[in-house]
Design an enzyme around this catalytic site. Structure first.
Site, short mmCIF file in Angstrom:
data_model
loop_
_atom_site.label_atom_id
_atom_site.label_comp_id
_atom_site.label_asym_id
_atom_site.label_seq_id
_atom_site.Cartn_x
_atom_site.Cartn_y
_atom_site.Cartn_z
N HIS A 52 0.84 -1.19 0.00
CA HIS A 52 0.00 0.00 0.00
C HIS A 52 0.88 1.24 0.00
CE1 HIS A 52 1.02 0.50 4.23
NE2 HIS A 52 0.71 -0.78 4.41
P1 TYD Z 1 -1.46 -2.79 7.44
O1 TYD Z 1 -1.02 -1.39 7.60
O2 TYD Z 1 -2.16 -3.16 6.17
O3 TYD Z 1 -0.23 -3.78 7.64
P2 TYD Z 1 1.13 -3.95 6.81
O4 TYD Z 1 1.30 -2.77 5.94
O5 TYD Z 1 2.18 -4.05 7.84
O6 TYD Z 1 1.04 -5.21 6.04
O7 TYD Z 1 -2.36 -3.17 8.69
C1 TYD Z 1 -2.81 -4.49 8.91
C2 TYD Z 1 -4.02 -4.43 9.84
O8 TYD Z 1 -3.63 -3.91 11.11
C3 TYD Z 1 -5.14 -3.54 9.33
O9 TYD Z 1 -6.36 -4.24 9.53
C4 TYD Z 1 -5.13 -2.34 10.21
C5 TYD Z 1 -4.43 -2.79 11.47
N1 TYD Z 1 -3.55 -1.73 12.01
C6 TYD Z 1 -3.97 -1.03 13.11
O10 TYD Z 1 -5.06 -1.23 13.66
N2 TYD Z 1 -3.15 -0.04 13.61
C7 TYD Z 1 -1.95 0.23 13.04
O11 TYD Z 1 -1.22 1.13 13.52
C8 TYD Z 1 -1.54 -0.51 11.89
C9 TYD Z 1 -0.23 -0.24 11.21
C10 TYD Z 1 -2.37 -1.48 11.41
#
Ligand code: TYD
Length: 135
Positions: A52
């Site tokens: 993303h």
């Molecule tokens: P995401 O940012 O997509 O993870 P990555 O980029 O590390 O693969 O987040 C994964 C899940 O975690 C998403 O459902 C949202 C949650 N999340 C939070 O609740 N708080 C946070 O600070 C982060 C980074 C993610």
């Protein structure tokens, strides 16, 4: 010479035979305030995180244990960098697509973030990201 898509920041180290210590002060060692800290750990072999971009968020990624690769795309160029030292951070600004991959066993990715979690700040579709980045 082309500019790197994200900048490495070398963090202070207090070297000590009892064990090294690094520290980070917001707006001093990194160019933004810190409103959130999160970390990725217990990442299964072969797994990828990220996938993303963010509209406004600034982040500093640190391999506080082990190593991983960060693949970045700005809509035009792609670049892959490796993080493998606890005293080196990677500053990723807004509008950069990122994938984090090749996590070594036991690695931990610490992230300092400029804002609290906000799903509205994410672009999760790569084609949408490309369209926006190239606009
Ligand atoms: P995401 O940012 O997509 O993870 P990555 O980029 O590390 O693969 O987040 C994964 C899940 O975690 C998403 O459902 C949202 C949650 N999340 C939070 O609740 N708080 C946070 O600070 C982060 C980074 C993610």
């Amino acid at each position: 010479m082309t500019q790197p898509l994200a900048r490495f920041l070398d963090l202070p180290v207090v070297a000590d035979p009892r064990g090294n210590l690094s520290f980070i002060e917001a707006n001093r060692h990194i160019p933004f305030g810190i409103e959130r800290v999160y970390y990725l750990y217990d990442v299964p072999s072969g797994s990828e995180r990220g996938g993303h971009a963010h509209l406004a968020l600034n982040q500093l990624l640190i391999a506080v244990a082990g190593s991983f690769d960060v693949r970045l795309h700005d809509g035009t160029r792609e670049e892959t960098v490796t993080l493998n030292r606890p005293n080196r951070g990677l500053h990723i600004g807004p509008m950069l697509w990122r994938e984090i991959e090749n996590f070594s066993s036991g690695s931990v990715c610490l992230v300092l973030a400029s804002t609290v979690y906000d799903e509205a700040d994410y672009i999760r579709d790569f084609d949408q990201f490309l369209a926006r980045a190239r606009a």
